[in-house]
Design a protein around this motif. Structure first.
Motif, PDB file in Angstrom:
ATOM      1  N   VAL A   5       0.844  -1.193   0.000  1.00 50.20           N
ATOM      2  CA  VAL A   5       0.000   0.000   0.000  1.00 50.20           C
ATOM      3  C   VAL A   5       0.880   1.243   0.000  1.00 50.20           C
ATOM      4  CG1 VAL A   5      -1.823   1.276   1.179  1.00 50.20           C
ATOM      5  CG2 VAL A   5      -1.814  -1.225   1.258  1.00 50.20           C
ATOM      6  N   VAL A   6       0.663   2.075  -0.999  1.00 48.71           N
ATOM      7  CA  VAL A   6       1.304   3.386  -1.054  1.00 48.71           C
ATOM      8  C   VAL A   6       0.364   4.298  -0.277  1.00 48.71           C
ATOM      9  CG1 VAL A   6       2.149   5.220  -2.537  1.00 48.71           C
ATOM     10  CG2 VAL A   6       2.326   2.831  -3.271  1.00 48.71           C
ATOM     11  N   LEU A   7       0.670   4.478   0.998  1.00 51.27           N
ATOM     12  CA  LEU A   7      -0.188   5.235   1.907  1.00 51.27           C
ATOM     13  C   LEU A   7       0.254   6.687   1.891  1.00 51.27           C
ATOM     14  CD1 LEU A   7      -2.531   4.772   3.829  1.00 51.27           C
ATOM     15  CD2 LEU A   7      -0.874   4.344   5.633  1.00 51.27           C
ATOM     16  N   VAL A   8      -0.632   7.554   1.424  1.00 52.40           N
ATOM     17  CA  VAL A   8      -0.315   8.965   1.230  1.00 52.40           C
ATOM     18  C   VAL A   8      -1.148   9.798   2.203  1.00 52.40           C
ATOM     19  CG1 VAL A   8      -0.274  10.833  -0.476  1.00 52.40           C
ATOM     20  CG2 VAL A   8       0.188   8.496  -1.194  1.00 52.40           C
ATOM     21  N   ASP A   9      -0.513  10.804   2.803  1.00 55.05           N
ATOM     22  CA  ASP A   9      -1.246  11.688   3.710  1.00 55.05           C
ATOM     23  C   ASP A   9      -1.856  12.850   2.915  1.00 55.05           C
ATOM     24  OD1 ASP A   9       0.790  13.591   3.331  1.00 55.05           O
ATOM     25  OD2 ASP A   9       1.495  13.514   5.400  1.00 55.05           O
ATOM     26  N   PHE A  31      10.827   1.256   2.721  1.00 58.74           N
ATOM     27  CA  PHE A  31       9.880   0.493   1.914  1.00 58.74           C
ATOM     28  C   PHE A  31       8.446   0.836   2.310  1.00 58.74           C
ATOM     29  CE2 PHE A  31      11.336  -1.862   5.560  1.00 58.74           C
ATOM     30  CZ  PHE A  31      10.175  -2.349   6.138  1.00 58.74           C
ATOM     31  N   THR A  32       7.523   0.502   1.428  1.00 61.41           N
ATOM     32  CA  THR A  32       6.111   0.799   1.646  1.00 61.41           C
ATOM     33  C   THR A  32       5.462  -0.204   2.595  1.00 61.41           C
ATOM     34  OG1 THR A  32       5.480  -0.522  -0.267  1.00 61.41           O
ATOM     35  CG2 THR A  32       5.843   1.836  -0.649  1.00 61.41           C
ATOM     36  N   VAL A  33       4.291   0.120   3.039  1.00 63.22           N
ATOM     37  CA  VAL A  33       3.450  -0.763   3.846  1.00 63.22           C
ATOM     38  C   VAL A  33       3.122  -2.004   3.018  1.00 63.22           C
ATOM     39  CG1 VAL A  33       1.139  -0.954   4.878  1.00 63.22           C
ATOM     40  CG2 VAL A  33       2.435   1.196   5.081  1.00 63.22           C
ATOM     41  N   GLY A  34       3.065  -3.163   3.643  1.00 69.12           N
ATOM     42  CA  GLY A  34       2.606  -4.351   2.932  1.00 69.12           C
ATOM     43  C   GLY A  34       3.393  -5.597   3.258  1.00 69.12           C
ATOM     44  N   GLY A  35       2.937  -6.694   2.663  1.00 68.55           N
ATOM     45  CA  GLY A  35       3.591  -7.970   2.899  1.00 68.55           C
ATOM     46  C   GLY A  35       2.907  -9.086   2.153  1.00 68.55           C
ATOM     47  N   GLY A  36       3.207 -10.301   2.562  1.00 70.14           N
ATOM     48  CA  GLY A  36       2.753 -11.492   1.863  1.00 70.14           C
ATOM     49  C   GLY A  36       1.246 -11.709   1.892  1.00 70.14           C
ATOM     50  N   VAL A  37       0.764 -12.292   0.806  1.00 71.12           N
ATOM     51  CA  VAL A  37      -0.637 -12.682   0.682  1.00 71.12           C
ATOM     52  C   VAL A  37      -0.773 -14.072   1.295  1.00 71.12           C
ATOM     53  CG1 VAL A  37      -2.510 -13.162  -0.942  1.00 71.12           C
ATOM     54  CG2 VAL A  37      -0.889 -11.310  -1.416  1.00 71.12           C
ATOM     55  N   GLU A  38      -1.717 -14.237   2.193  1.00 71.91           N
ATOM     56  CA  GLU A  38      -1.926 -15.529   2.843  1.00 71.91           C
ATOM     57  C   GLU A  38      -2.729 -16.462   1.940  1.00 71.91           C
ATOM     58  OE1 GLU A  38      -3.683 -14.607   6.652  1.00 71.91           O
ATOM     59  OE2 GLU A  38      -1.815 -13.711   7.378  1.00 71.91           O
ATOM     60  N   ARG A  49      -5.407  -5.876   5.163  1.00 72.73           N
ATOM     61  CA  ARG A  49      -4.931  -6.525   6.392  1.00 72.73           C
ATOM     62  C   ARG A  49      -3.537  -6.026   6.758  1.00 72.73           C
ATOM     63  NH1 ARG A  49      -1.395 -10.143   6.712  1.00 72.73           N
ATOM     64  NH2 ARG A  49      -1.670 -10.916   4.576  1.00 72.73           N
ATOM     65  N   GLU A  50      -2.628  -6.001   5.775  1.00 70.41           N
ATOM     66  CA  GLU A  50      -1.270  -5.539   6.042  1.00 70.41           C
ATOM     67  C   GLU A  50      -1.255  -4.092   6.534  1.00 70.41           C
ATOM     68  OE1 GLU A  50       1.734  -6.951   6.090  1.00 70.41           O
ATOM     69  OE2 GLU A  50       1.118  -8.953   5.470  1.00 70.41           O
ATOM     70  N   ALA A  51      -2.064  -3.236   5.915  1.00 66.98           N
ATOM     71  CA  ALA A  51      -2.131  -1.835   6.344  1.00 66.98           C
ATOM     72  C   ALA A  51      -2.613  -1.733   7.785  1.00 66.98           C
ATOM     73  CB  ALA A  51      -3.033  -1.038   5.411  1.00 66.98           C
ATOM     74  N   ARG A  52      -3.637  -2.509   8.128  1.00 68.24           N
ATOM     75  CA  ARG A  52      -4.164  -2.486   9.502  1.00 68.24           C
ATOM     76  C   ARG A  52      -3.118  -2.993  10.489  1.00 68.24           C
ATOM     77  NH1 ARG A  52      -8.233  -4.742   8.240  1.00 68.24           N
ATOM     78  NH2 ARG A  52      -7.719  -6.884   8.664  1.00 68.24           N
ATOM     79  N   GLU A  53      -2.438  -4.112  10.158  1.00 60.69           N
ATOM     80  CA  GLU A  53      -1.439  -4.682  11.062  1.00 60.69           C
ATOM     81  C   GLU A  53      -0.240  -3.756  11.253  1.00 60.69           C
ATOM     82  OE1 GLU A  53      -2.328  -9.365   9.888  1.00 60.69           O
ATOM     83  OE2 GLU A  53      -0.423  -8.463   9.316  1.00 60.69           O
ATOM     84  N   GLU A  54       0.219  -3.134  10.170  1.00 60.69           N
ATOM     85  CA  GLU A  54       1.455  -2.351  10.227  1.00 60.69           C
ATOM     86  C   GLU A  54       1.254  -0.896  10.622  1.00 60.69           C
ATOM     87  OE1 GLU A  54       3.513  -2.929   6.520  1.00 60.69           O
ATOM     88  OE2 GLU A  54       3.839  -5.059   6.924  1.00 60.69           O
ATOM     89  N   THR A  55       0.049  -0.362  10.437  1.00 57.25           N
ATOM     90  CA  THR A  55      -0.172   1.059  10.728  1.00 57.25           C
ATOM     91  C   THR A  55      -1.300   1.306  11.726  1.00 57.25           C
ATOM     92  OG1 THR A  55      -1.814   1.439   8.984  1.00 57.25           O
ATOM     93  CG2 THR A  55       0.526   1.642   8.366  1.00 57.25           C
ATOM     94  N   GLY A  56      -2.111   0.292  12.005  1.00 57.60           N
ATOM     95  CA  GLY A  56      -3.259   0.469  12.878  1.00 57.60           C
ATOM     96  C   GLY A  56      -4.432   1.152  12.186  1.00 57.60           C
ATOM     97  N   LEU A  57      -4.307   1.439  10.894  1.00 58.53           N
ATOM     98  CA  LEU A  57      -5.352   2.161  10.163  1.00 58.53           C
ATOM     99  C   LEU A  57      -6.281   1.201   9.431  1.00 58.53           C
ATOM    100  CD1 LEU A  57      -3.112   4.957   8.600  1.00 58.53           C
ATOM    101  CD2 LEU A  57      -4.627   5.168  10.584  1.00 58.53           C
TER     102      LEU A  57
END
Length: 156
Positions: A5-9, A31-38, A49-57
Motif C-alpha cells: 500500500v502506497v499510503l499517502v497523507d 519500503f512501503t506498507v505491505g507484505g505477503g498474501v496468505e 490486512r497488512e495496512a491495519r497490522e502495520e499502521t493500525g489504520l
C-alpha cells in the motif's frame, strides 16, 4: 506474492518504513506498507490486512492495483522472487505499529512520511527505486491497469 500500500497523507507524502535484513544488519532501506498474501486471500484483502497490522489504520478506500513489481532479493539468508502488487490509499489518522509481527518489530527501525522531493534529494535507499516519479504519476492512473515496474528490479 505480496500486496503493498502506497499510503499517502493529505499533504501528498508517502509513509515508508526503514528496516534491515537480519543477515546484514548494517544496511538499511525504506519500503512501503505491505507484505505477503496468505493462502486463500485476495490481493485487496491482503493489502487492507497488512495496512491495519502495520499502521493500525482501517482504510476506507483502497485504489488499484496501480503498479506491479517483480523483484529478486535475499532476506534472512533466503532468496526470494517476489511479485508485488501496489494499491494506494489516503491516511486518515496516526500510525500505530503495535500490530507488527515479531520479525517486523525486530527489523523495522522507524517510519516517516516522505514527499517526492525529499525522496529525490536523499541518499537513503528506498524501494521501489522509481517511487518519486511514480508518486508524481498517481493521479494519471488510479484505477487503470497496473503499471509494470522495472522487471526484476534489484531489492535488498
Amino acid at each position: 506474492m505480496a500486496a503493498r500500500v502506497v499510503l499517502v497523507d493529505p499533504a501528498g507524502r508517502v509513509l515508508l518504513f526503514r528496516g534491515f535484513d537480519p543477515a546484514r544488519p548494517g544496511a538499511t532501506w525504506w519500503f512501503t506498507v505491505g507484505g505477503g498474501v496468505e493462502p486463500g486471500e485476495d490481493l485487496r484483502a491482503a493489502a487492507l490486512r497488512e495496512a491495519r497490522e502495520e499502521t493500525g489504520l482501517d482504510l476506507a478506500e483502497l485504489r488499484g492495483p496501480v503498479w506491479r513489481r517483480l523483484a529478486n532479493f535475499s532476506f534472512d539468508g533466503r532468496r526470494y522472487e517476489a511479485e508485488e502488487w501496489f494499491f494506494t490509499a489516503t491516511a486518515t489518522g496516526p500510525v500505530d505499529t503495535s500490530g507488527f509481527t515479531e520479525l517486523e518489530a525486530r527489523t523495522v527501525v522507524e517510519h516517516r512520511w516522505w514527499s517526492a522531493a525529499e525522496l529525490r534529494a536523499t541518499s537513503e535507499v528506498f524501494y521501489p527505486a522509481r517511487l518519486p516519479e511514480l508518486l508524481d504519476g498517481l493521479p494519471d492512473h488510479p484505477d487503470g491497469p497496473p503499471l509494470l515496474l522495472d522487471d526484476r528490479e534489484p531489492a535488498p
